[in-house]
Motif scaffolding. Structure first.
Motif, PDB file in Angstrom:
ATOM      1  N   SER A 153       0.891  -1.157   0.000  1.00  0.00           N
ATOM      2  CA  SER A 153       0.000   0.000   0.000  1.00  0.00           C
ATOM      3  C   SER A 153       0.925   1.200   0.000  1.00  0.00           C
ATOM      4  CB  SER A 153      -0.978   0.000   1.182  1.00  0.00           C
ATOM      5  OG  SER A 153      -0.318  -0.245   2.378  1.00  0.00           O
ATOM      6  N   ASP A 154       0.584   2.198  -0.809  1.00  0.00           N
ATOM      7  CA  ASP A 154       1.515   3.302  -1.045  1.00  0.00           C
ATOM      8  C   ASP A 154       1.914   3.971   0.272  1.00  0.00           C
ATOM      9  OD1 ASP A 154       1.541   2.962  -3.802  1.00  0.00           O
ATOM     10  OD2 ASP A 154      -0.235   4.211  -4.084  1.00  0.00           O
ATOM     11  N   LEU A 174      -1.348  -4.077  12.957  1.00  0.00           N
ATOM     12  CA  LEU A 174      -1.369  -5.103  11.904  1.00  0.00           C
ATOM     13  C   LEU A 174      -2.794  -5.334  11.410  1.00  0.00           C
ATOM     14  CD1 LEU A 174       0.376  -7.114  10.310  1.00  0.00           C
ATOM     15  CD2 LEU A 174       0.015  -8.769  12.152  1.00  0.00           C
ATOM     16  N   VAL A 175      -3.758  -5.051  12.276  1.00  0.00           N
ATOM     17  CA  VAL A 175      -5.168  -5.076  11.885  1.00  0.00           C
ATOM     18  C   VAL A 175      -5.708  -3.665  12.107  1.00  0.00           C
ATOM     19  CG1 VAL A 175      -7.426  -6.112  12.259  1.00  0.00           C
ATOM     20  CG2 VAL A 175      -5.342  -7.470  12.611  1.00  0.00           C
ATOM     21  N   ARG A 176      -6.271  -3.141  11.070  1.00  0.00           N
ATOM     22  CA  ARG A 176      -6.648  -1.729  11.061  1.00  0.00           C
ATOM     23  C   ARG A 176      -8.154  -1.592  10.886  1.00  0.00           C
ATOM     24  NH1 ARG A 176      -4.097   2.523   6.612  1.00  0.00           N
ATOM     25  NH2 ARG A 176      -5.237   4.305   7.424  1.00  0.00           N
ATOM     26  N   ALA A 218      -9.421  -4.686   8.698  1.00  0.00           N
ATOM     27  CA  ALA A 218      -8.623  -5.113   7.545  1.00  0.00           C
ATOM     28  C   ALA A 218      -7.206  -5.390   8.009  1.00  0.00           C
ATOM     29  CB  ALA A 218      -8.607  -4.021   6.477  1.00  0.00           C
ATOM     30  N   LEU A 219      -6.554  -6.355   7.380  1.00  0.00           N
ATOM     31  CA  LEU A 219      -5.122  -6.489   7.607  1.00  0.00           C
ATOM     32  C   LEU A 219      -4.467  -5.196   7.145  1.00  0.00           C
ATOM     33  CD1 LEU A 219      -3.912 -10.001   6.319  1.00  0.00           C
ATOM     34  CD2 LEU A 219      -3.760  -9.111   8.652  1.00  0.00           C
ATOM     35  N   PHE A 220      -3.428  -4.786   7.819  1.00  0.00           N
ATOM     36  CA  PHE A 220      -2.636  -3.668   7.290  1.00  0.00           C
ATOM     37  C   PHE A 220      -1.202  -4.172   7.173  1.00  0.00           C
ATOM     38  CE2 PHE A 220      -0.716   0.717   7.485  1.00  0.00           C
ATOM     39  CZ  PHE A 220      -1.165   1.072   6.219  1.00  0.00           C
ATOM     40  N   TYR A 221      -1.054  -5.053   6.180  1.00  0.00           N
ATOM     41  CA  TYR A 221       0.221  -5.718   5.956  1.00  0.00           C
ATOM     42  C   TYR A 221       0.583  -5.552   4.485  1.00  0.00           C
ATOM     43  CZ  TYR A 221       3.061  -9.507   4.207  1.00  0.00           C
ATOM     44  OH  TYR A 221       4.021 -10.209   3.515  1.00  0.00           O
ATOM     45  N   ALA A 244      -6.797  -1.759   0.580  1.00  0.00           N
ATOM     46  CA  ALA A 244      -6.410  -2.544  -0.597  1.00  0.00           C
ATOM     47  C   ALA A 244      -4.912  -2.420  -0.802  1.00  0.00           C
ATOM     48  CB  ALA A 244      -7.149  -2.048  -1.836  1.00  0.00           C
ATOM     49  N   VAL A 245      -4.270  -3.543  -1.095  1.00  0.00           N
ATOM     50  CA  VAL A 245      -2.863  -3.515  -1.535  1.00  0.00           C
ATOM     51  C   VAL A 245      -2.857  -3.699  -3.047  1.00  0.00           C
ATOM     52  CG1 VAL A 245      -1.628  -4.261   0.537  1.00  0.00           C
ATOM     53  CG2 VAL A 245      -2.696  -5.965  -0.941  1.00  0.00           C
ATOM     54  N   HIS A 246      -1.773  -3.305  -3.681  1.00  0.00           N
ATOM     55  CA  HIS A 246      -1.705  -3.448  -5.134  1.00  0.00           C
ATOM     56  C   HIS A 246      -0.285  -3.730  -5.571  1.00  0.00           C
ATOM     57  CE1 HIS A 246      -0.879   0.812  -4.291  1.00  0.00           C
ATOM     58  NE2 HIS A 246      -0.176   0.824  -5.402  1.00  0.00           N
TER      59      HIS A 246
END
Ligand SMILES: [Fe+2]
Length: 349
Positions: free
Chosen positions: A146-147, A226-228, A237-240, A292-294
């Motif tokens: 994630s940016d 780690l969980v946001r 949401a995971l924040f990984y 969202a990760v990308h």
């Protein structure tokens, strides 16, 4: 490999960035808070709402972002928060129009996004009066991220507009961190909820200098939950992300290493929680960088043929609220309110 860099050499040690560290900011109230939950104004303006996968990604057809009013933009913010990423094609937004559009969603992040060196995505930099001053180029990251997740206020709403693109190649994949968390067993969910990921920009700092690029600030290492919790949807949401998370603060070295390996595998094998977008000139993706990760799908195309313009606004400092809900719980609640839902099933291994 997590946190791999090209070498902490004399060139890197002698480098002196021009800018001071960034302080925490308090962004204005998220625009999605102002949205009608049914999004009637936005949805009445489009010819088609096309959900691209069950868990993430919706394409809105027959509408120009440049024509949306304030109400519709607020509803779009909520749709992005719920669907992770929303896509558009054949858009007529200019660079200045993109900057104006992005400003609706908060404080445009100029300092953070000026962090990197070169390549195939442009970060337009604007003066306070809105004049375009210069552009810098950044590398399209091939690993999930994630940016700027290592910042105090990582971006929330993030917009990428593709100006030119090869006939094929250079797709982008987004994965829902909300669904990734929902797919974990209750035991793993509980374990991860108390932990903090350590996000680092050290390796990108070193790599940028060794590649001859410019970086404006010293590297940072920062802990985030780690969980946001998403502030609007109240979803967990995971924040990984494997590009920037190098450690888990509460764990011993090898405990963290294996946990991060598990999380990376969990993410990379989540084809069912993923959307892949093939760009065309004039395509736009607007995503919520908090949930969202990308990654850019690498290789097989000439990066000179790909040019995009990215703008983003500051998100809140990531936080975890124990009363927030998993995606399944959130959907069940919606179901009670008779809104159609997509069923979530917990996978076994
Ligand atoms: Fe990115």
């Amino acid at each position: 490999m997590i946190g791999a860099h090209t070498g902490l050499n004399e060139k890197v040690l002698a480098y002196r960035p021009s800018d001071p560290p960034v302080e925490e900011i308090r962004p204005p109230k998220d625009r999605a808070f102002f949205a009608d939950l049914e999004k009637r104004s936005l949805l009445s303006a489009v010819t088609k709402v096309k959900h691209l996968t069950p868990y993430i990604g919706t394409e809105l057809q027959g509408v120009q972002l440049s024509q949306l009013d304030e109400k519709q933009k607020n509803e779009l913010a909520l749709l992005v928060a719920e669907r992770g990423v929303v896509f558009f094609r054949d858009q007529d937004l200019t660079l200045e129009g993109q900057h104006e559009f992005t400003k609706h969603f908060g404080i445009v992040d100029l300092i953070h996004l000026s962090f990197y060196g070169r390549l195939d995505i442009d970060i337009p930099l604007f003066s306070k009066t809105g004049t375009l001053t210069k552009s810098i180029h950044v590398i399209a990251f091939a690993e999930f991220h994630s940016d700027h997740s290592f910042e105090i206020n990582p971006p929330s709403y993030t917009l990428l507009r593709m100006v030119k693109t090869p006939e094929y190649g250079g797709d982008t994949i987004w994965t829902s961190q909300t669904a990734l968390f929902d797919k974990l067993s209750p035991t793993f969910q509980k374990t991860f909820e108390g932990l903090h990921g350590v996000h680092s920009s050290e390796h990108t700092y070193i790599n940028t200098i060794n590649r001859g690029g410019t970086t404006f600030r010293l590297p940072v290492r920062r802990e985030h939950p780690l969980v946001r919790t998403h502030p609007v949807t109240k979803q967990k949401a995971l924040f990984y992300n494997p590009a920037f998370v190098i450690h888990i603060a509460e764990l011993k070295g090898f405990e963290a290493l294996h946990t991060l390996n598990f999380l990376r595998e969990h993410l990379h094998s989540a084809d069912d929680l993923t959307v892949r977008w093939q760009w065309e000139a004039g395509s736009i993706a607007l995503w919520d960088n908090r949930v969202a990760v990308h990654r850019a799908v690498p290789g097989g195309y000439n990066t000179e043929e790909r040019e995009g313009k990215r703008t983003a606004v500051y998100g809140e400092k990531p936080f975890y609220d124990p009363s927030s809900k998993t995606l399944s719980e959130w959907q069940a609640e919606r179901n009670q309110n008779e809104v159609p839902v997509i069923k979530t099933e917990l996978d076994g291994f």
